[in-house]
Write a protein that holds these residues in place. Sequence first.
Motif, PDB file in Angstrom:
ATOM      1  N   GLY A   1       0.816  -1.203   0.000  1.00  0.00           N
ATOM      2  CA  GLY A   1       0.000   0.000   0.000  1.00  0.00           C
ATOM      3  C   GLY A   1       0.848   1.249   0.000  1.00  0.00           C
TER       4      GLY A   1
ATOM      5  N   GLN B   1      -3.245   0.820  -6.760  1.00  0.00           N
ATOM      6  CA  GLN B   1      -3.039   0.066  -5.525  1.00  0.00           C
ATOM      7  C   GLN B   1      -3.575   0.821  -4.320  1.00  0.00           C
TER       8      GLN B   1
ATOM      9  N   ASP C   1      -4.218   1.994  -0.718  1.00  0.00           N
ATOM     10  CA  ASP C   1      -4.146   1.246   0.538  1.00  0.00           C
ATOM     11  C   ASP C   1      -4.868  -0.094   0.449  1.00  0.00           C
TER      12      ASP C   1
END
Length: 231
Positions: free
Chosen positions: A74, A190, A192
Amino acid sequence: MQPMETNSTTDPRAVVQDTDERCQASTDRVEYVGMRVDGTPVVLNLTAHERLSPDRSLSLVRHSPVGFDWGYVGSGPAQLACALLLDYTDNETVAQQHYIQFRDAVVSQLVCDGPADCWHLTGEDIEAALAEFEEYRALTPDGGMPPSSLPANWSAVSRTDRTVFQRRDIDHYVVLAEGSEEWLIILCAQGDRAYPAPLGHRTLPVENDPVSAVQALVAESNDLVEPEEDN
């Protein structure tokens, strides 16, 4: 009068030399430690006796201005990966090119455990990871000299089963996978999330050159979130 004999405990020059050698040895054994203090992630450079700050890495990439994290894929781990590589190598190019790989391979696996409830990462660990990473290259459709076919905020890395184009300033990727009959080209983010979220895709027959489709998805990403201007 006989001169006084000296040894490493009485000769000041020897003491200074021994101290220098110990300092050099300590520098050669770079070690980082991470822990959570009242829930807040804290990373220390034990060799320099300093707390690692995200400030310097934020001048390269701004995934997580609020701070670091680890143990998953993340934005917080991405910022930590960049900060660790930048602090260890003191090389902005190395940090910027390899921090996503370093996040995925190393930082996402860090776990606070043991009696001290922390993780440790040595310079040797970082060197070993860097040695395994494949070198980034520009998108080269003809296999020759890299043309200016990707914007400056994107780079590419080839893997055995796919090619991934990584955006440098935020967590956007274009994944290029070759199937038995067609290319599947996916733009994803992507952030978190545990798994990337698809933002767009293209398919085309494998006999077609996928470069234009990759460029179209890269442009979509740059239209969704305008690239940061270089200072």
